[in-house]
Design an enzyme around this catalytic site. Structure first.
Site, PDB file in Angstrom:
ATOM      1  N   SER A 163       2.814   3.484   7.736  1.00 47.22           N
ATOM      2  CA  SER A 163       3.420   4.314   8.088  1.00 47.22           C
ATOM      3  C   SER A 163       2.922   5.236   9.451  1.00 47.22           C
ATOM      4  O   SER A 163       1.875   5.539   9.525  1.00 47.22           O
ATOM      5  CB  SER A 163       4.873   5.301   7.669  1.00 47.22           C
ATOM      6  N   TYR A 213       5.543  10.624   0.389  1.00 44.65           N
ATOM      7  CA  TYR A 213       5.926   9.791   1.739  1.00 44.65           C
ATOM      8  C   TYR A 213       4.539   9.023   2.198  1.00 44.65           C
ATOM      9  O   TYR A 213       4.278   8.101   1.881  1.00 44.65           O
ATOM     10  CB  TYR A 213       6.977   9.465   2.168  1.00 44.65           C
TER      11      TYR A 213
END
Length: 248
Positions: A140, A153
């Site tokens: 990400s 996350y």
């Protein structure tokens, strides 16, 4: 991809659906792991226009690691093994650091990281026997530090990058490559947590060198590239697909 079998977690989600259809159109069999019935129904419907016979949907709660292992082991035995593993499934709760409990942190790691470890453990023996394998971890752009309130996350995506390097080194002698793809800010369900979607969209375009939002085909093509036989000399790398927001 004719004759290849893909194990794809989070295959019915915002970035997963188009990639799954892309693989099916190229002749692959896709074991699509997801748990959202609505998204699974949409994937199954879309796949029927390509082929439904090579789409093997596996409903699984990936926070239950042993249940997940049992489910994909059954698919492994059914298909004869996996040629490509794509670790894409993820959850992304949002709140300030001090509001997260350790248990919530562990749940994110279990789904985003540990389930990927299980997937690779189940696929690896077959890949070694064939002398071929492609493992792709979906990281990400949030690792660049531009997003607050999603620390579990971000931590999980950092762990996937670390696993990419470790696995690439260890599995390379068997003809297995391991790479990561780091998507930018794509308009998926993850953006629903933003309180100002229009303002966020303007912010994204201002950061990117390419002045359009990314679309799922951008990710699907990158995944197809790293899954192919032609990329056997690329391993341990992270491919940024972000419109030039973050440049290495």
């Amino acid at each position: 991809m004719q004759g290849r079998t893909i194990l794809y977690t989070g295959a019915a989600g915002g970035l997963g659906l188009q990639t799954t259809l892309n693989f099916l159109s190229r002749g692959a069999t896709v074991v699509a792991v997801d748990h959202d019935d609505t998204k699974i129904a949409a994937l199954t419907s879309a796949a029927s226009a390509v082929t439904s016979g090579r789409l093997l949907v596996t409903r699984s709660d990936m926070s239950d690691l042993e249940g997940f292992r049992t489910a994909i082991r059954a698919r492994r035995e059914e298909t004869g093994g996996f040629d490509v593993v794509i670790n894409n499934a993820a959850i992304y709760p949002s709140k300030s650091f001090e509001e997260f409990t350790v248990e919530e942190h562990q749940t994110v790691q279990r789904i985003n990281v540990d389930a990927g470890i299980v997937a690779v453990q189940e696929a690896l023996p077959g890949m070694k026997a064939k002398g071929f394998g492609r493992i792709i971890n979906i990281a990400s752009i949030t690792l660049s530090g531009g997003w607050p309130n999603i620390y579990p996350y971000v931590a999980s995506k950092g762990a996937l990058i670390g696993l990419t390097h470790a696995w690439a080194r260890e599995f390379g002698p068997y003809g297995i490559t391991v790479n990561a793809i780091s998507p930018g800010a794509f308009p998926t369900d993850a953006e629903a947590i933003n309180p100002d979607p229009e303002g966020y969209n303007r912010h994204v375009l201002a950061q990117q060198a390419i002045k359009r939002r990314g679309h799922v085909g951008d990710i699907a093509n990158a995944i197809a590239f790293l899954s192919s036989e032609d990329t056997g000399f690329i391993t341990g790398q992270t491919l940024n697909v972000n419109g030039g927001w973050v440049m290495d």
